[in-house]
Design an enzyme around this catalytic site. Structure first.
Site, short mmCIF file in Angstrom:
data_model
loop_
_atom_site.label_atom_id
_atom_site.label_comp_id
_atom_site.label_asym_id
_atom_site.label_seq_id
_atom_site.Cartn_x
_atom_site.Cartn_y
_atom_site.Cartn_z
CB THR A 1 -37.58 125.32 40.35
OG1 THR A 1 -37.73 126.36 39.37
CG2 THR A 1 -37.53 125.92 41.73
NE ARG B 1 -36.14 117.26 34.98
CZ ARG B 1 -37.34 117.65 35.44
NH1 ARG B 1 -37.42 118.62 36.34
NH2 ARG B 1 -38.44 117.05 35.03
CD GLU C 1 -33.97 115.63 41.42
OE1 GLU C 1 -35.08 115.08 41.49
OE2 GLU C 1 -33.81 116.77 40.98
CG HIS D 1 -37.89 117.40 41.84
ND1 HIS D 1 -37.14 116.83 40.84
CD2 HIS D 1 -38.79 118.20 41.21
CE1 HIS D 1 -37.56 117.28 39.66
NE2 HIS D 1 -38.56 118.11 39.85
#
Ligand code: DGY
Length: 312
Positions: free
Chosen positions: A234, A236, A265, A283
């Site tokens: 959670t 990067r 992303e 995310h």
């Protein structure tokens, strides 16, 4: 009237509107649109999201820039050295998203190890034939070891959750093997990275993306994990060699991967979509209404305080 505060988004909650009442020269303009670029020379404050990187080239026209606010705790998308050299403050949102992010990491871990995705899909498909002794057996966590990368507030909040479900916790961080990490009522040991990886049945990432952590979990490092280990990220995407992780998943060496963050992303590596034993989220670490409102408050307070203290 030239724009003083340029935000790419409206953010959640009333705080940015409040800031706009105080500083009427606030505008919300899409990131890197023509109007955004046109406004840059006059701006004193910029507000961006974690998905909106700013480069030195973006900032070159901003002769009056005093502060950049990012609606995130991570600041890896900002040119920190450039800002420091020019006295441009960076305001981010630490603290207020600690619990939300640690909760989401735990959600990923439990969903993965208890095969929540497959169970739900089975039920929804109409194929569920009823309770069976060996239906969708998962992996228990009590008594196993959870290695945590990063001993900041989110890493420690996750450690408390892992302890609550009976796991042993060890940390790796930039302090190396120094003092045990303080978890309030208890402490947890720090280990050198290779030792931590060798002993982690679950590996959860809670460190920032920096020059030191980029690519930290290379193919060689991932291979040190015990057979069937689970990885939760959670933090990067750039910290893990994604291709190596996907390969180890297919080969069965890694037991499962739960991800909220990805290297690129939202254009994630399509191989994730067909990789076995994964839970993939878009995310959502800080995505509770309460948290996002608090993030707005912190960000707007920070911008207000820099603009006021710089006497502009
Ligand atoms: C942040 O704010 O940097 C986190 O990635 C939220 O999930």
């Amino acid at each position: 009237m030239s724009i003083r505060i340029l935000s790419t988004s409206a953010l959640v909650g009333p705080h940015i509107e409040d800031l706009g009442r105080e500083f009427p020269e606030l505008r919300i303009v899409p990131y890197r649109s023509a109007a955004w670029t046109e406004a840059l020379p006059g701006v004193q404050a910029l507000v961006v999201l974690l998905s909106e990187p700013l480069t030195e080239t973006d900032l070159e026209p901003c002769a009056n820039l005093k502060v950049i606010g990012t609606y995130s705790v991570g600041t890896n998308h900002l040119p920190r050295g450039y800002c420091e050299a020019r006295g441009i403050h960076i305001v981010s949102t630490p603290g207020v998203l600690t619990n939300a992010t640690a909760d989401l990491a735990l959600t990923l871990l439990l969903a993965l190890t208890r095969r929540v995705r497959e169970g739900e899909a089975l039920l929804r498909s109409g194929q569920w034939k009823g309770w069976a002794p060996d239906l969708l057996l998962g992996s228990g966590l009590a008594g196993k070891t959870c290695g945590i990368l990063g001993s900041g507030p989110i890493g420690r909040a996750f450690a408390r959750r892992a302890r609550a479900i009976g796991m042993k916790v060890v940390f790796w961080d930039r302090e190396g093997t120094g003092e045990p990490v303080d978890l309030g009522a208890e402490t947890a040991r720090r280990l050198p990275l290779d030792d931590l990886l060798r002993s982690s049945n679950v590996l959860s990432l809670h460190c920032p993306l920096t020059d030191r952590t980029r690519g930290l979990l290379s193919r060689r490092k991932l291979a040190l994990l015990p057979e069937g280990a689970f990885i939760i990220n959670t933090a990067r995407g750039g910290i893990v060699d994604e291709k190596a992780a996907i390969k180890l998943l297919h080969g069965g060496k890694i037991g499962g991967v739960g991800l909220d963050v990805y290297e690129n992303e939202p254009d994630i590596d399509r191989q994730w979509l067909t990789a076995p034993r994964t839970v993939l989220l878009p995310h959502l670490g800080s995505a509770t209404r309460e948290t996002r409102e608090e993030m707005s408050r912190l960000l707007c307070d920070g911008i207000r305080s820099v603009l006021k203290s710089s006497g502009t």
